[in-house]
Design a protein around this motif. Sequence first.
Motif, PDB file in Angstrom:
ATOM      1  N   ILE A 183     -20.786 -36.782  15.143  1.00  0.00           N
ATOM      2  CA  ILE A 183     -20.145 -37.764  16.024  1.00  0.00           C
ATOM      3  C   ILE A 183     -19.249 -37.057  17.037  1.00  0.00           C
ATOM      4  O   ILE A 183     -19.265 -37.372  18.228  1.00  0.00           O
ATOM      5  N   THR A 205     -21.364 -35.336  19.676  1.00  0.00           N
ATOM      6  CA  THR A 205     -21.968 -36.318  20.572  1.00  0.00           C
ATOM      7  C   THR A 205     -20.948 -36.841  21.579  1.00  0.00           C
ATOM      8  O   THR A 205     -21.237 -36.939  22.782  1.00  0.00           O
ATOM      9  N   ILE A 206     -19.756 -37.158  21.111  1.00  0.00           N
ATOM     10  CA  ILE A 206     -18.707 -37.635  22.010  1.00  0.00           C
ATOM     11  C   ILE A 206     -18.313 -36.549  23.004  1.00  0.00           C
ATOM     12  O   ILE A 206     -18.134 -36.806  24.192  1.00  0.00           O
ATOM     13  N   ALA A 258     -21.067 -36.195  25.623  1.00  0.00           N
ATOM     14  CA  ALA A 258     -21.066 -37.340  26.526  1.00  0.00           C
ATOM     15  C   ALA A 258     -19.904 -37.236  27.514  1.00  0.00           C
ATOM     16  O   ALA A 258     -20.074 -37.485  28.719  1.00  0.00           O
ATOM     17  N   ALA A 259     -18.721 -36.871  27.023  1.00  0.00           N
ATOM     18  CA  ALA A 259     -17.562 -36.718  27.907  1.00  0.00           C
ATOM     19  C   ALA A 259     -17.807 -35.594  28.916  1.00  0.00           C
ATOM     20  O   ALA A 259     -17.452 -35.715  30.090  1.00  0.00           O
TER      21      ALA A 259
END
Length: 70
Positions: free
Chosen positions: A6, A9-10, A13-14
């Motif tokens: 997680i 992934t964050i 994405a950021a």
Amino acid sequence: MIFTVIFATIFLAAFVIIGGVVMYLSKTIDHGEARFDSETGKPLRGSEDKPPHEGPARPASRIEDEGEAP
């Protein structure tokens, strides 16, 4: 293990979102020297205010002592 996935992934994405914003801003914002009038403070337009060149342009060269020249 699930926390790491997680988090990664964050983070990715950021990273992509920030990169997109930076690319958008670099395309939309004018780059260059800003010149302003000394009396009014308003931006100057055009090339008539640029200082004249003194002679032809010369390429950069190394500063060396005369005895070290190849």
